[in-house]
Design an enzyme around this catalytic site. Sequence first.
Site, PDB file in Angstrom:
ATOM      1  N   PHE A 140       0.912  -1.083  -0.040  1.00  0.00           N
ATOM      2  CA  PHE A 140      -0.032   0.177   0.096  1.00  0.00           C
ATOM      3  C   PHE A 140       1.026   1.154  -0.048  1.00  0.00           C
ATOM      4  O   PHE A 140       1.576   1.576   0.634  1.00  0.00           O
ATOM      5  CB  PHE A 140      -1.012  -0.002   1.258  1.00  0.00           C
ATOM      6  CG  PHE A 140      -1.692   1.192   1.119  1.00  0.00           C
ATOM      7  CD1 PHE A 140      -2.897   1.375   0.373  1.00  0.00           C
ATOM      8  CD2 PHE A 140      -1.551   2.379   1.797  1.00  0.00           C
ATOM      9  CE1 PHE A 140      -3.725   2.211   0.202  1.00  0.00           C
ATOM     10  CE2 PHE A 140      -2.375   3.616   1.876  1.00  0.00           C
ATOM     11  CZ  PHE A 140      -3.414   3.267   0.863  1.00  0.00           C
ATOM     12  N   ASP A 225       8.987   2.827   2.241  1.00  0.00           N
ATOM     13  CA  ASP A 225       8.097   3.504   2.542  1.00  0.00           C
ATOM     14  C   ASP A 225       7.574   3.402   4.025  1.00  0.00           C
ATOM     15  O   ASP A 225       7.135   2.582   4.341  1.00  0.00           O
ATOM     16  CB  ASP A 225       6.850   3.331   1.804  1.00  0.00           C
ATOM     17  CG  ASP A 225       5.544   3.986   1.826  1.00  0.00           C
ATOM     18  OD1 ASP A 225       5.543   4.840   3.068  1.00  0.00           O
ATOM     19  OD2 ASP A 225       4.441   4.027   1.283  1.00  0.00           O
ATOM     20  N   LYS A 254       2.260  11.091   7.375  1.00  0.00           N
ATOM     21  CA  LYS A 254       1.661  10.825   8.487  1.00  0.00           C
ATOM     22  C   LYS A 254       1.790  11.547   9.884  1.00  0.00           C
ATOM     23  O   LYS A 254       1.763  12.733   9.998  1.00  0.00           O
ATOM     24  CB  LYS A 254       1.389   9.221   8.667  1.00  0.00           C
ATOM     25  CG  LYS A 254       0.524   8.888   7.644  1.00  0.00           C
ATOM     26  CD  LYS A 254      -0.072   7.468   7.715  1.00  0.00           C
ATOM     27  CE  LYS A 254      -0.997   7.174   6.803  1.00  0.00           C
ATOM     28  NZ  LYS A 254      -0.878   5.950   5.891  1.00  0.00           N
TER      29      LYS A 254
HETATM   30  C1  LIG Z   1      -1.073   6.178   4.458  1.00  0.00           C
HETATM   31  C2  LIG Z   1      -0.113   5.629   3.668  1.00  0.00           C
HETATM   32  C3  LIG Z   1       0.261   6.053   2.335  1.00  0.00           C
HETATM   33  C4  LIG Z   1      -0.552   7.356   1.635  1.00  0.00           C
HETATM   34  O1  LIG Z   1      -0.658   8.248   2.312  1.00  0.00           O
HETATM   35  P1  LIG Z   1      -1.734   9.531   2.391  1.00  0.00           P
HETATM   36  O2  LIG Z   1      -1.203  10.822   3.218  1.00  0.00           O
HETATM   37  O3  LIG Z   1      -2.972   8.724   2.364  1.00  0.00           O
HETATM   38  O4  LIG Z   1      -1.689   9.677   0.781  1.00  0.00           O
HETATM   39  C5  LIG Z   1       1.397   5.631   1.663  1.00  0.00           C
HETATM   40  N1  LIG Z   1       2.146   4.573   2.151  1.00  0.00           N
HETATM   41  C6  LIG Z   1       1.810   4.050   3.448  1.00  0.00           C
HETATM   42  C7  LIG Z   1       2.510   3.044   4.037  1.00  0.00           C
HETATM   43  C8  LIG Z   1       0.812   4.415   3.925  1.00  0.00           C
HETATM   44  O5  LIG Z   1       0.548   3.835   5.202  1.00  0.00           O
END
Ligand SMILES: *Cc1c(COP(=O)(O)O)cnc(C)c1O
Length: 400
Positions: A140, A225, A254
Amino acid sequence: MNTQDFVNMEEQYGAHIYHPLDVVIERAEGVWVYDVDGKKYLDCLSAYSAVNQGHVHPEILKALLDQAKKVTLTSRAFRNDQLPLLYKELSEMTGYEMSLPMNSGAEAVEAAVKLARKWAYQVKKVPRHQAEIIVAGNNFHGRTVTVISFSTEPLYRDDFGPFTPGFVVVEYGNTDAIEKAITPNTAAVMLEPIQGEAGVIIPPAGYLKKVAEICRKNNVLLVTDEIQTGLARTGKLFAADHEDVRPDVVIVGKALSGGFYPVSAVLADKPILGLFTAGEHGSTFGGNPLAAAVARAALRVIREEKLAERSQQLGEYFLEQLSEISSPHVKEVRGKGLLIGVELKPEAMGARRFCEALQMKGILAKETHDNVIRFAPPLVIDKETIDWALPSIREVLNIK
Ligand SMILES: *Cc1c(COP(=O)(O)O)cnc(C)c1O
């Protein structure tokens, strides 16, 4: 207006892209949120780990209010007096020489994809527009068209092609698959050190270390990520720190703002991030002074309140206590720090009904991938609060 009025209004006027629990939150403090009917809940999602520092942290709030009274947006056409300080503090805290600020996580992932491609053409001398990026199944990384182009979740993709080419998907946790997928055109391997959205999937021990070795041997960038796993969530500043891996590029978001404001960033050293030149990338709001002031305070709280150590210690305790719960429904309890997943057996008929039962008991958790309940409270939680929640969790995991 009561809960049902708000729910009805939202359903009538808003696009139905989420399936939220029917709790309408009107205020929050620390680990607690309060709904419009005055009921109090323990937040065990932390806005997908965006509020690691706890809701409405007073220090971050102060930074937001103080900066909002001065200047909020200059655009990058002019400089501001907050962004350079954020750059420096991020560098000192993470050890990366440079950073590139964006807003949402998905935007930072897009920036990292562009960066890896530029590096491939300029440094590795991959033929132009031939660069490949290896990613993992069940990843994700966000919701933009390019990012869903390498998703393996049909729901995220099915009605949204055509897709961006240049991505190769391999099985998560399998280093042989990565080795086999590498070609002379491979620019990067991009992974989540733990797959949060996929259901708190923890790869085999040594996986990331081996991936880093394979990348180094083949002149391929390792991009992690850490939007969800980073900034203390798993008990270290970055989840990759558990294996002493230093990726070439790290993506954060985040908790970089403690939940006040969308702030994300790409971190790398100068030979990589220094490749971008003026005009090649940009964002009207990226790096604005309000975002920078908020992010500086959010990082300061992580350091001063030792949130990584807290997450490590309390996560260990919470995981151990959850593991000891005897329940006919639980298949596995797993986690790192305060990122914990309780996977239910298929016969349990989905995690949703357990999350709804937890809500009745004043605990907000969200199912992920149908059969996993994620427990990821703000890292400012204490042992007493975990002990308060455990009997209710035990009871809910034993419903019929
Ligand atoms: C939440 C998340 C994203 C995307 O972040 P947004 O601010 O919602 O665009 C990308 N990678 C990971 C691992 C995430 O948990």
